[in-house]
Motif scaffolding. Structure first.
Motif, PDB file in Angstrom:
ATOM      1  N   UNK A  56     -14.270  28.327  13.582  1.00  0.00           N
ATOM      2  CA  UNK A  56     -14.363  28.149  12.110  1.00  0.00           C
ATOM      3  C   UNK A  56     -15.607  27.686  11.724  1.00  0.00           C
ATOM      4  N   UNK A  57     -16.202  26.695  12.718  1.00  0.00           N
ATOM      5  CA  UNK A  57     -17.436  26.111  12.460  1.00  0.00           C
ATOM      6  C   UNK A  57     -18.422  27.350  11.854  1.00  0.00           C
ATOM      7  N   UNK A  58     -19.090  26.498  10.759  1.00  0.00           N
ATOM      8  CA  UNK A  58     -20.538  27.572  10.376  1.00  0.00           C
ATOM      9  C   UNK A  58     -21.658  26.924  11.329  1.00  0.00           C
TER      10      UNK A  58
END
Length: 160
Positions: free
Chosen positions: A72-74
């Protein structure tokens, strides 16, 4: 004396704790200030992971995307923020990745930009993984050779 970043010992002696400032300078560097960002091309991931593990064994705090990014990290913004907040960057080159374009090249450009803006705080360490010649724009920095124990020992000393 709570709140002034000092611990009171036996009512007489005060010692500075992490984050204390003495004369405007931080007494101890935080982990973030000593963090080493590792930039590499995907083709070199196996060798770079060996480098990452070597740094960990030497108690050098390192950041490697495949170890530190979470679901989910950008990743684009996380990587840029990590580079900007690191004390230094190791850029790994090999014959397979020396002329690589794409995100690896984008990281290199950001690393050079930060190095130009704050050279007293941000250091750049090019590392060759296979004795390949490094790109010209990194020739101003001393190169470390991953295959040489002496070279890697010098790198270790420079990172502390």
């Amino acid at each position: 004396m709570m709140g002034d970043n000092f611990s009171n010992i036996s009512g007489n002696v005060r010692i500075a704790t992490r984050g204390s400032k003495i004369g405007g300078e931080e007494l101890q560097k935080s982990k973030q200030e000593r963090l080493v960002f590792i930039s590499y091309g995907l083709e070199d991931q196996e060798n770079v992971f060996e480098l990452y593990e070597w740094l960990r064994l030497k108690s050098i705090s390192s950041w490697l995307d495949c170890q530190n990014l979470r679901g989910g990290d950008d990743w684009d913004s996380v990587i840029e923020k990590t580079i900007r907040n690191s004390a230094s960057a190791i850029i790994c080159f090999s014959a397979k990745t020396r002329f690589k374009q794409g995100y690896f090249k984008k990281e290199q450009e950001l690393i050079l930009k930060i190095s130009d803006l704050i050279p007293e705080r941000f250091k750049v360490f090019p590392v060759t993984l296979d004795n390949t010649e490094i790109p010209k724009e990194f020739s101003i920095f001393q190169v470390s050779n991953f295959l040489s124990m002496l070279s890697m020992t010098k790198l270790e000393l420079a990172l502390f």
